[in-house]
Structures are given as C-alpha cells and as structure tokens.
Design a protein around this motif. Structure first.
Motif, PDB file in Angstrom:
ATOM      1  N   GLN A 173      -3.942   2.687  -5.013  1.00  0.00           N
ATOM      2  CA  GLN A 173      -2.750   3.017  -4.236  1.00  0.00           C
ATOM      3  C   GLN A 173      -2.009   1.757  -3.794  1.00  0.00           C
ATOM      4  N   GLU A 198       1.652   5.507   0.033  1.00  0.00           N
ATOM      5  CA  GLU A 198       1.147   6.773   0.564  1.00  0.00           C
ATOM      6  C   GLU A 198       0.522   7.601  -0.543  1.00  0.00           C
ATOM      7  N   ARG A 199       1.145   7.539  -1.732  1.00  0.00           N
ATOM      8  CA  ARG A 199       0.622   8.275  -2.880  1.00  0.00           C
ATOM      9  C   ARG A 199       0.142   7.291  -3.945  1.00  0.00           C
ATOM     10  N   GLY A 200      -0.807   7.699  -4.768  1.00  0.00           N
ATOM     11  CA  GLY A 200      -1.328   6.838  -5.822  1.00  0.00           C
ATOM     12  C   GLY A 200      -0.261   6.492  -6.841  1.00  0.00           C
ATOM     13  N   HIS A 201      -0.417   5.342  -7.486  1.00  0.00           N
ATOM     14  CA  HIS A 201       0.577   4.906  -8.471  1.00  0.00           C
ATOM     15  C   HIS A 201       0.442   5.629  -9.804  1.00  0.00           C
ATOM     16  N   GLN A 249       0.863  -1.178   0.000  1.00  0.00           N
ATOM     17  CA  GLN A 249       0.000   0.000   0.000  1.00  0.00           C
ATOM     18  C   GLN A 249       0.899   1.227   0.000  1.00  0.00           C
TER      19      GLN A 249
END
Length: 370
Positions: free
Chosen positions: A196, A168-171, A166
C-alpha cells in the motif's frame, strides 16, 4: 611499471557498481572510486522502473533485490488532462510483469555486497592509475569537464519532487501516471504485490515547486490527492521530500584515449518515461561486452575500441531522449486544440494494436527503440 589496475571506475552508484561487477566477471582488475563511502550517503527516497533487460543484468550478477524491494508491475495506466487514457497490461504482452519498481537503497546494498565479495574489485577513495578510466559520476561529473567534454544541457522549466506515500487502498501492482497542465505525476507501486505504499515522482513547473515543497506534509498529500482525482483514496507521506531540476543533456563525445563515459555522465532524459537507469545499465553491459570481445592486441583504452561502444549506445539513447522530449512538449502546450488532439491521440494509441505492442516491448527492453 604496468598499471596495477585494468580499469578505474569513477563513481560507485548503481551504474558504476554494476559495471565493476561485469568487468571483474570478465577477469579484469577494477578500482572502484567511492569518495562518499567514508561520509556516508543520505537515504534515497527514489525508486526506479527497471525493465526485463536490466533485471537480467542484475540477476546474472546476483544483485537483484528481495521481492519486497522489487515490485512487479502488472499494469500501467496513463491519464491525459482531458479524459484521454492509455493502459498497458502484462497479460496482453504475455509476460509476468511490464517492469519492476526497485527501491534505490536495497539495490545499492545488494550491489555493494556483491562488490565486497568480488576479489578483483578494490574500493578506493581517490582515482588511481589504470589502462582505462570510466566516468560514472552522474550528471554533475567533474572528471567529464576535466577531459574537455562539452555537456549540452537543455533544462526543462520543471523540478522533480520525490517522496514515499502510504495509500488508503492497495496499489494492485499498477503504475499510474497523470499529465496535468504541463506537469507529470507518477505513482510507482512498492512493497510487493499486496503493498500500500508508492514512490512519487511529480514533475512540477518551476514556479510551483517551492510552493509545494513548503507545504506541511498533510497539506502536500491532500494537494496530490486532488491532482490524482482521488484515484487511491487518502494519502499519507511517510518520507521526506527530495527535489532536483530536470534536464535533457548529452555529451558531445563519450570517449577519448584512455577514458569513456557511462550513465548520467553521458546522457540525461526526462523521467516521465522511466528509462534513465535502464539506459545507464545498458551502457554498462555494452561497454563490458565491447571490452571483452576486443582484439587480443588492442589496449583497453584504445579510442577506436571505445568508439564501438559509443556508436552502439547512442542510437538507443537518442531515440529514448527524443521520445521523452516529444511527450513532455506535447503535454506542456496549453492551447485547447492541443489538449483535444493529444487526448484523442492517447486514446487512439490505446487501440492501436501492433504499434502499442511494439512500444510496450521497447519499454520492457525486449525490442530495440530504433
């Protein structure tokens, strides 16, 4: 008495199930051996990068997973170990996605559902008599050995570690890869465009594998975050880790009277290019096509017929295997001159225009590798 089945497929993984559906569509009666069905299978944390050619096969069989389990990749970032970088973008290729990151369990479930609704396929617990036996048992196939096939294995001094993470920021639908000190880190986007989570494949040196696997989840995630240069912020593990040794291998012959190999039973490549399952699905499609278009008088197990399939597939498999081998060897060399040369080459390739475009098309399955 004639054999009750036309084809017996030994191995009910992704390639085996796909081949069974392709053959049944061509009106052949198929026995699919799934010896592990009764015991069940452990959850698989891996994910595969499937190209447009593989997607077309699975969509035609109505086995493509739901969008949340097949995330389109709109960009691919490759980072060298001394500043070199290479980026592929779907927009530059005029396509909606470079490939799709597909989770193993949902794909197996969709294929399993399609198999259950196909009356020409029968699930069996043990091999049965058939005109043709297809071996799809994977790299550790016992049937391949029983047929006297030599499996030429060249082990890499590495193990692959897989897990789900998981972020912290979106992929951002970007697949990312780092070559670091002879190791390769791949982070593959999951969960759809706004997800994410990512699938990790970390090819680590053998002497480091036990150390990393012994780390507590938080410590492992922190080690990975540092290795990636904090590119995606905090990382949290959301699955167990799986690990397996890496190798390049190929069978000395892929067929004989009444039998043939497909998928990992025939060939293995390094996962850094993400092409292993694409090659296996290509095997399934090619074999089904050869069998469908055989002369009316030729038997399914005719070795001359099966060699057509072997010849058709060996070129693509060899080219992809050599490409993966060359990249792995290039980034495994620690000498400073090699470091400078490969990172200069990586950045130069990023500006190469037609060559870069051709390489992207090969990876997407829309051009031939050789």
């Amino acid at each position: 008495m004639a054999a009750p089945f036309d084809v017996c497929i030994r191995g009910a993984g992704i390639v085996g199930r796909t081949l069974a559906l392709l053959l049944a569509r061509d009106r052949l009666r198929v026995a699919l051996v799934d010896a592990a069905a009764a015991a069940g299978r452990p959850a698989d944390v891996r994910a595969y990068a499937l190209n447009a050619a593989s997607r077309a096969i699975l969509e035609a069989l109505r086995a493509w997973p739901e969008p949340v389990h097949a995330t389109p990749v709109t960009a691919m970032e490759v980072h060298g170990d001394a500043g070199g970088a290479l980026t592929f973008r779907a927009t530059e290729e005029g396509v909606p996605a470079l490939n799709w990151i597909v989770e193993v369990e949902p794909l197996l479930a969709r294929l399993g559902e399609a198999v259950r609704f196909q009356p020409r396929i029968e699930l069996v617990q043990a091999p049965v008599a058939a005109k043709l036996t297809v071996v799809c048992e994977g790299r550790h196939s016992s049937t391949r050995e029983a047929f006297g096939v030599q499996f030429d294995v060249a082990p890499y001094p590495q193990r692959a570690i897989a897990a789900r993470l998981q972020l912290e920021r979106g992929h951002g639908q970007v697949a990312r890869q780092w070559f670091i000190d002879g190791e390769v880190i791949g982070l593959l986007p999951l969960g759809g465009p706004d997800g994410q989570t990512v699938a990790l494949v970390w090819s680590v040196r053998e002497e480091r594998a036990d150390e990393l696997l012994a780390l507590a989840p938080d410590a492992f995630a922190q080690r990975l975050r540092m290795a990636c240069g904090d590119a995606l912020g905090a990382i949290q593990m959301v699955s167990e880790r799986a690990a397996w040794p890496l190798q390049r291998a190929t069978a000395d012959r892929w067929c004989g009277p009444g039998w043939v190999l497909a998928g990992d039973a025939a060939h293995n490549v390094h996962p850094l290019a993400g092409q292993g399952l694409n090659l296996g699905l290509g095997d399934a499609l090619a074999l089904a096509d050869v069998l469908q278009h055989r002369e009316y008088w030729r038997e399914l197990g005719d070795v001359r017929l099966l060699r057509r399939y072997e010849r058709r597939r060996k070129g693509d498999v060899l080219t992809m295997g050599l490409t993966s081998e060359a990249l792995q060897q290039l980034f495994a060399r620690p000498a400073e001159t090699w470091v400078r040369a490969r990172n200069w080459g990586l950045s130069g390739f990023d500006r190469s225009g037609p060559i870069k475009h051709w390489a992207a098309r090969v990876a997407m399955g829309t051009a031939h590798a050789a």
